[in-house]
Scaffold this active site. Structure first.
Site, PDB file in Angstrom:
ATOM      1  N   ASP A   1     -76.802  -0.782  23.595  1.00  0.00           N
ATOM      2  CA  ASP A   1     -78.080  -0.064  23.558  1.00  0.00           C
ATOM      3  C   ASP A   1     -78.198   1.050  22.522  1.00  0.00           C
ATOM      4  OD1 ASP A   1     -78.216  -1.641  25.790  1.00  0.00           O
ATOM      5  OD2 ASP A   1     -78.882  -0.062  27.136  1.00  0.00           O
TER       6      ASP A   1
ATOM      7  N   GLU B   1     -67.076   1.293  33.885  1.00  0.00           N
ATOM      8  CA  GLU B   1     -68.081   0.699  32.989  1.00  0.00           C
ATOM      9  C   GLU B   1     -67.575   0.702  31.538  1.00  0.00           C
ATOM     10  OE1 GLU B   1     -71.772   2.784  33.267  1.00  0.00           O
ATOM     11  OE2 GLU B   1     -72.889   1.349  32.049  1.00  0.00           O
TER      12      GLU B   1
HETATM   13  C1  2M8 Z   1     -76.992  -1.383  29.691  1.00  0.00           C
HETATM   14  O1  2M8 Z   1     -78.346  -1.715  29.390  1.00  0.00           O
HETATM   15  C2  2M8 Z   1     -79.425  -1.408  30.292  1.00  0.00           C
HETATM   16  C3  2M8 Z   1     -80.708  -1.984  29.707  1.00  0.00           C
HETATM   17  O2  2M8 Z   1     -80.603  -3.368  29.621  1.00  0.00           O
HETATM   18  C4  2M8 Z   1     -79.631   0.085  30.499  1.00  0.00           C
HETATM   19  O3  2M8 Z   1     -79.157   0.876  29.689  1.00  0.00           O
HETATM   20  O4  2M8 Z   1     -80.277   0.437  31.476  1.00  0.00           O
HETATM   21  C5  2M8 Z   1     -76.126  -1.972  28.570  1.00  0.00           C
HETATM   22  O5  2M8 Z   1     -74.803  -1.537  28.698  1.00  0.00           O
HETATM   23  C6  2M8 Z   1     -76.208  -3.501  28.592  1.00  0.00           C
HETATM   24  O6  2M8 Z   1     -75.332  -4.071  27.665  1.00  0.00           O
HETATM   25  C7  2M8 Z   1     -75.882  -4.040  29.982  1.00  0.00           C
HETATM   26  O7  2M8 Z   1     -76.130  -5.418  30.015  1.00  0.00           O
HETATM   27  C8  2M8 Z   1     -76.688  -3.335  31.082  1.00  0.00           C
HETATM   28  C9  2M8 Z   1     -76.190  -3.687  32.477  1.00  0.00           C
HETATM   29  O8  2M8 Z   1     -74.790  -3.559  32.542  1.00  0.00           O
HETATM   30  O9  2M8 Z   1     -76.602  -1.912  30.952  1.00  0.00           O
END
Ligand code: 2M8
Length: 432
Positions: free
Chosen positions: A179, A405
């Site tokens: 992101d 994470e």
């Molecule tokens: C993070 O992305 C989400 C949006 O899709 C967020 O920031 O809310 C990122 O680390 C992404 O790569 C990942 O798929 C998601 C869920 O783990 O979180």
């Protein structure tokens, strides 16, 4: 069920399966308890790789959940909302995307309207390979999944090849999976939203908040207001980038699709030709000979974004990458810029870049998923010692700090959420 392991590995294995079982909602596996209550695209794909090692039926369900949420144009969304959990407060929820008002969106579930790195076909083939003697259930699953995976690839080739040269472009930092990667700073800054027009909700501490998050949301609303229109995307949308991670994963999945086609009795040739075109375009458009690695191409400026990140190395997954290019990537990975003071592979950003930040999400920390992709890429190129570094380093991170994470690349301390599904799942895949 499970591989033969020593005592320490066996307790890690058990702990990882407990995380995945606890994060299973009955429909899909959430990325982490609390923070992300829904199903995410590439998270579920990684989760399926771990589940394949001890719950193959659920591994197939995980991918099936994503494919059932596919849009009519073939797009596989990056979030599938769990209707029972929408009140848990994840922002942005279905109210931002309004998928239920889109004629091409699925009727049975609400989803986002963006996609994520298309590792789905690659994983589906791996599930089949992991299934005992290529089992009948697994072949039936591939038969069911093949047309959907092929449609996903057609969508990427038609709607997302905005550059017209064979690569898929992403239209939002969320589509990259990384992101707040420093690579998106410039294209994001160039996308100028009007003053905040939605009520800001508190976002979890580890994810980018404030002005960046406003831009993320605005990029969605502007795309949504066009009716998620392909013509708008091509002609007007301000964020459009060809990313090496996304395209290398797309390429690996295209090769997998050719193999799946063979298993289900379909014609593999179009997929092989597509893979060849993708390889050529990846090398021609994203290889930076001066910097000796791959960089994203900003389609709105026509320029490469010269910040080396973990994404720069994911083309190691390409089986036809030339030996000199692969060697240059390996040299950079082992140099002071990526190995240097970092005790743990592989920081997500060049340690010497001004944007590097050891604590900031995708701007420096090490993640199990990018480590896993690079491990698979190193194996693909026959770089055994680099693969071992990534393998040992990832196991060490989990032993030391648990299924976090992401992790500090210098001291390995855990950051972000606990009991993270992809960290657990990929550990199972590594141990198997
Ligand atoms: C993070 O992305 C989400 C949006 O899709 C967020 O920031 O809310 C990122 O680390 C992404 O790569 C990942 O798929 C998601 C869920 O783990 O979180």
């Amino acid at each position: 069920m499970g591989p033969r392991l020593n005592g320490d590995e066996s307790s890690l294995w058990q702990a990882a399966t407990r995380v995945l079982d606890a994060n299973w909602t009955g429909i899909a596996t959430t990325p982490s308890p609390g923070l992300y209550p829904h199903q995410w695209g590439w998270d579920s794909v990684f989760v399926s790789l771990g589940l394949a090692r001890y719950r193959p039926e659920r591994a197939r369900q995980e991918i099936a959940g994503l494919l059932r949420a596919q849009w009519a144009d073939g797009m596989v969304p990056h979030i599938v909302f769990n209707a029972g959990l929408v009140r848990q407060g994840y922002f942005p929820g279905p109210e931002l995307w309004l998928s239920s008002r889109q004629p091409g969106a699925p009727r049975s579930v609400e989803t986002s309207a963006l996609t994520q790195p298309p590792l789905h076909a690659f994983a589906a083939l791996r599930l089949h390979a992991a299934a005992s003697s290529g089992g009948a259930c697994s072949r039936d699953f591939l038969r069911w999944a093949y047309p959907k995976l092929a449609a996903q690839h057609e969508y990427l080739a038609d709607v997302r090849d905005v550059g017209g040269e064979g690569l898929a472009s992403i239209c939002h930092p969320w589509e990259s999976g990384m992101d707040n990667s420093p690579a998106w700073d410039r294209p994001l800054a160039a996308a100028q939203p009007p003053p905040t027009s939605y009520a800001r909700l508190p976002v979890p501490r580890s994810i980018p908040a404030g002005v960046d998050h406003d831009r993320y949301v605005w990029l969605v609303t502007t795309f949504r207001d066009s009716g998620y229109d392909a013509g708008y995307l091509r002609d007007e949308h301000p964020f459009l980038v060809e990313d090496p991670l996304f395209n290398a994963v797309y390429l690996a999945s295209t090769h997998a699709l050719a193999e799946i086609a063979e298993v289900v009795g379909a014609d593999p040739v179009p997929h092989r030709e597509a893979a060849e075109r993708l390889h050529d375009a990846l090398v021609r458009r994203l290889w930076d000979d001066e910097q000796r690695c791959f960089h994203p191409l900003d389609l709105r400026t026509g320029k490469l974004i010269r910040v080396a990140t973990a994404a720069s190395f994911v083309p190691l997954l390409d089986p036809y990458l030339s030996a000199p290019m692969a060697r240059r990537l390996a040299d950079l990975m082992l140099s002071a810029r990526f190995a240097g003071a970092a005790g743990y592979p592989m920081p997500t950003c060049d340690l010497q870049a001004s944007a590097f930040d050891r604590a900031a999400y995708w701007r420096g920390p090490t993640w199990a998923c990018t480590n896993w992709l690079l491990w698979a890429g190193a194996l693909q190129q026959g770089f055994g010692s680099i693969a071992d570094l990534l393998y040992d380093g990832t196991l060490r991170l989990v032993r030391q700090s648990g299924f976090r994470e992401f992790f500090d690349p210098f001291d390995g301390s855990g950051r972000g959420s606990h009991d993270y599904s992809w960290t657990a799942a990929l550990l199972l895949d590594l141990l198997a």
